[in-house]
Structure formats: structure tokens, C-alpha cells
Design a protein around this motif. Structure first.
Motif, short mmCIF file in Angstrom:
data_model
loop_
_atom_site.label_atom_id
_atom_site.label_comp_id
_atom_site.label_asym_id
_atom_site.label_seq_id
_atom_site.Cartn_x
_atom_site.Cartn_y
_atom_site.Cartn_z
N THR A 170 48.78 -0.54 28.53
CA THR A 170 50.23 -0.64 28.52
C THR A 170 50.82 0.63 29.12
O THR A 170 50.14 1.64 29.30
CB THR A 170 50.77 -0.83 27.09
OG1 THR A 170 50.44 0.33 26.30
CG2 THR A 170 50.16 -2.06 26.45
N TRP A 171 52.13 0.57 29.41
CA TRP A 171 52.81 1.69 30.06
C TRP A 171 53.75 2.38 29.08
O TRP A 171 54.50 1.72 28.35
CB TRP A 171 53.63 1.20 31.24
CG TRP A 171 52.82 0.84 32.44
CD1 TRP A 171 52.18 -0.34 32.67
CD2 TRP A 171 52.53 1.68 33.57
NE1 TRP A 171 51.51 -0.30 33.88
CE2 TRP A 171 51.73 0.92 34.45
CE3 TRP A 171 52.90 2.97 33.92
CZ2 TRP A 171 51.27 1.43 35.66
CZ3 TRP A 171 52.44 3.48 35.13
CH2 TRP A 171 51.64 2.73 35.98
N SER A 172 53.70 3.72 29.05
CA SER A 172 54.77 4.47 28.42
C SER A 172 55.87 4.62 29.46
O SER A 172 55.58 4.86 30.64
CB SER A 172 54.28 5.85 27.97
OG SER A 172 53.88 6.64 29.09
N ARG A 173 57.12 4.45 29.04
CA ARG A 173 58.22 4.46 30.00
C ARG A 173 59.38 5.28 29.46
O ARG A 173 59.63 5.31 28.24
CB ARG A 173 58.72 3.03 30.25
CG ARG A 173 57.70 2.08 30.85
CD ARG A 173 58.21 0.66 30.84
NE ARG A 173 58.47 0.18 29.48
CZ ARG A 173 59.15 -0.92 29.19
NH1 ARG A 173 59.63 -1.68 30.17
NH2 ARG A 173 59.33 -1.28 27.94
N PRO A 174 60.08 5.97 30.34
CA PRO A 174 61.31 6.63 29.90
C PRO A 174 62.40 5.60 29.66
O PRO A 174 62.22 4.40 29.92
CB PRO A 174 61.67 7.53 31.09
CG PRO A 174 61.12 6.79 32.28
CD PRO A 174 59.85 6.12 31.78
N SER A 175 63.52 6.05 29.13
CA SER A 175 64.70 5.19 29.00
C SER A 175 65.57 5.40 30.23
O SER A 175 65.97 6.53 30.53
CB SER A 175 65.48 5.56 27.73
OG SER A 175 66.71 4.88 27.70
N VAL A 176 65.83 4.33 30.95
CA VAL A 176 66.73 4.39 32.10
C VAL A 176 68.09 3.90 31.63
O VAL A 176 68.29 2.69 31.45
CB VAL A 176 66.21 3.56 33.28
CG1 VAL A 176 67.19 3.60 34.45
CG2 VAL A 176 64.83 4.05 33.72
N VAL A 177 69.00 4.82 31.38
CA VAL A 177 70.33 4.44 30.91
C VAL A 177 71.24 4.25 32.11
O VAL A 177 71.21 5.03 33.07
CB VAL A 177 70.92 5.51 29.95
CG1 VAL A 177 70.11 5.55 28.67
CG2 VAL A 177 70.95 6.89 30.59
N VAL A 178 72.04 3.19 32.09
CA VAL A 178 72.94 2.90 33.20
C VAL A 178 74.30 2.50 32.64
O VAL A 178 74.43 2.08 31.49
CB VAL A 178 72.39 1.76 34.11
CG1 VAL A 178 71.07 2.17 34.75
CG2 VAL A 178 72.23 0.47 33.33
N SER A 179 75.31 2.66 33.48
CA SER A 179 76.67 2.25 33.10
C SER A 179 77.44 1.86 34.35
O SER A 179 77.00 2.08 35.47
CB SER A 179 77.38 3.38 32.34
OG SER A 179 77.61 4.50 33.18
N GLY A 180 78.63 1.29 34.11
CA GLY A 180 79.48 0.86 35.22
C GLY A 180 79.68 -0.64 35.19
O GLY A 180 79.03 -1.38 34.44
N PRO A 181 80.55 -1.14 36.04
CA PRO A 181 80.87 -2.57 36.04
C PRO A 181 79.76 -3.45 36.58
O PRO A 181 79.73 -4.65 36.31
CB PRO A 181 82.12 -2.64 36.92
CG PRO A 181 82.02 -1.45 37.82
CD PRO A 181 81.38 -0.37 36.99
N ASN A 182 78.85 -2.87 37.37
CA ASN A 182 77.75 -3.66 37.93
C ASN A 182 76.55 -3.60 36.99
O ASN A 182 76.06 -2.53 36.65
CB ASN A 182 77.35 -3.12 39.31
CG ASN A 182 78.49 -3.21 40.31
OD1 ASN A 182 79.14 -4.26 40.41
ND2 ASN A 182 78.75 -2.14 41.03
N ASP A 183 76.09 -4.78 36.58
CA ASP A 183 74.98 -4.88 35.63
C ASP A 183 73.73 -5.32 36.37
O ASP A 183 73.71 -6.38 36.99
CB ASP A 183 75.33 -5.89 34.54
CG ASP A 183 74.37 -5.84 33.35
OD1 ASP A 183 73.20 -5.48 33.56
OD2 ASP A 183 74.81 -6.16 32.22
#
Length: 286
Positions: free
Chosen positions: A130-143
Motif C-alpha cells: 500500500t501507499w503512504s500519501r500526504p494530504s492534498v488540500v484544495v479549495s476554490g470553485p472548481n472541484d
């Protein structure tokens, strides 16, 4: 970070491409070693990619966005069924993210910008497969989850968390998180340096183990790997300082991160450790 994300995406059957023309032989070799296909121009890149992930040093964040915008002026995307998504995942202040958003809205409205930041270490394949992964946080009107093709799957693979619809929120969260982690590393560096000058390093380590074991582990874990990366942290401290003044309401005199910029500058310019090649060291360790 970029190499780790490339490996993660490749392992999940994504074709990963970049334009590394003009970069060093070592950079191009790293691309090949991490299953990143080299394309000759930005035009080729933007014509063939569905998503562009911008993960570069702060000094190159705006230039990277401008390169994509310059290509879009040729209207090469108009024939594509799906719009191009640009994920700005660089460690920049909210005001820098808002400025990039305005730049895209004015000069390349066909490209959908997503404000983002990466919290945690690079993706890594664990022994259990399995993969350890960072958290990719995103924001804005485009999802990203609404993007075609495969936006929802890509968001799942990258561990994307869409926190709200405001451009700058994700970048601000990244800045606040980095301030605590990298601010602590700067404090630990000064503390251990002073303890060494006083001849009490062993005693400091002993007392950290006894009274603040979690901070002691963090101190001893963060410092050894910091020097080769310190040059990139200089501008990150600048962006954190901007965030705290512009969005946090602190004055320059109240802001701790201007002097922390100089700490990392000292490590970069004044120590031999900062001149180590982190990729060469990693290859030796392996």
C-alpha cells in the motif's frame, strides 16, 4: 515530492508527462527513473495532459503558471472535449494564490485553476504494497472530483480534500501547517546549536526524552534531513510571513517568520551540509 507523486500516479496507471527541456541532465534522469515521460515543449504538454500539477519551488510558481497561460493563448485547448485543470500545489501564501487565480481568469479563462497545498511527506510504497500519501488540500470553485476524465478517481489516488470554495484557503492551511513544523525545526536548530556551545547537548536530549518525548522525537527526526532542503524553505518562510501579516493581521514586528527566513538562509549559505545532494545521499542509503 514531485517524484513521489509521479510514482504514485504511475502505479495507478496514469500516464505522467512533463517538459524538462532546459533542465539538468540529473533532473531529466530523475524523470525517467520515476516513469515520467519527457515532452519537448509546453505546447505538447498542455495538448496531451488532462491535469497539470504544479509542484515547484516558490520562485518558479508564477513562471510555471505563466508558461501554461502563454500556451493557452494559442487556443489549442478549444478542440479538446474536456477543459484543462491546473492544480497549483505550491507552498505559497493565500494572496499569491489569489493573484494566480486572477491571472488565469483574465488571461486563460478556459483553464480551470484549483488552489492547493501538500501537507505531509512524499508518497511512498510500503512493504505491504500500500501507499503512504500526504494530504492534498484544495479549495476554490472548481472541484477536481467533477473533472473529466477520471477526476474523482484522481482525487482519490492523490488523497485530495476539497475544503471549501474560496481560493486561498488551501494555500493558507498549508502555510499554517508548515509554520508549525518548519518553525519548530528552526527553533530546535537554534536550541541545539546553543546547547552545543554550552556543552549541554546530551543533557538537553536527556531532558527532552524525559519531559517532552514527542517533541524530542520530532526534533531529532526533522533536523538531520533539513539542511539540503533549507534553500527551498527560505522562500517558504517569506510566504508564511506574508500569510500571517496579510491574512492573520500580525504586524511585521510581531511576525516570527522574518528572522526564521534568515535562519534557513544561514544554513543554506553558511554550512557544508546544505551543499549535500539529497538525491545522491538517498541513492547511497538505498
Amino acid at each position: 515530492m514531485g517524484a513521489g507523486i509521479a510514482r504514485l500516479l504511475s502505479a495507478h496507471n496514469y500516464r505522467v508527462v512533463t517538459n524538462a527541456s532546459g533542465r539538468s541532465v540529473a533532473t531529466q534522469a530523475r524523470c525517467s527513473a520515476n516513469n515520467v515521460e519527457l515532452l519537448p515543449t509546453d505546447l505538447n504538454l498542455c495538448n496531451q495532459a488532462d491535469y497539470i500539477l504544479s509542484i515547484v519551488p516558490q520562485r518558479d510558481a508564477v513562471t510555471t503558471a505563466e508558461r501554461v497561460i502563454a500556451v493557452s493563448s494559442n487556443r489549442v485547448f478549444a478542440k479538446q472535449q474536456n477543459p484543462l485543470y491546473f492544480l497549483d500545489l505550491n507552498a505559497i501564501s493565500p494572496s499569491s494564490a489569489r493573484a494566480n487565480d486572477e491571472l488565469f481568469a483574465k488571461s486563460a479563462p478556459d483553464i480551470r485553476l484549483i488552489d492547493g497545498g501538500i501537507i505531509g511527506g512524499p508518497p511512498n510504497l510500503k512493504d505491504n504494497g500500500t501507499w503512504s500519501r500526504p494530504s492534498v488540500v484544495v479549495s476554490g470553485p472548481n472541484d477536481l472530483r467533477d473533472a473529466q476524465p477520471s477526476g474523482a478517481h484522481l482525487a482519490e489516488v492523490l488523497n485530495v480534500r476539497h475544503i471549501n470554495t474560496t481560493v486561498g484557503s488551501a494555500s493558507g492551511l498549508k502555510m499554517c501547517f508548515a509554520a508549525i513544523n518548519k518553525g519548530f525545526t528552526a527553533l530546535a536548530l537554534q536550541s541545539l546549536t546553543t546547547a552545543h556551545a554550552l556543552g549541554v547537548v546530551d543533557e538537553l536530549q536527556q531532558h527532552m526524552t524525559e519531559f517532552s518525548p514527542r517533541l524530542g522525537l520530532q526534533m531529532n527526526g526533522s533536523l538531520p534531513n533539513m539542511p539540503p532542503k533549507a534553500y527551498r524553505w527560505i522562500l517558504e518562510m517569506v510566504e508564511i510571513a506574508k500569510t500571517f501579516e496579510e491574512d492573520g493581521g500580525f504586524s511585521r514586528d510581531e511576525n516570527l517568520f522574518h528572522p526564521m527566513t534568515e535562519i534557513y538562509r544561514l544554513v543554506t549559505d553558511g554550512t557544508e551540509l546544505a551543499r549535500e545532494d539529497i538525491w545522491r545521499c538517498r541513492a547511497v542509503d538505498e
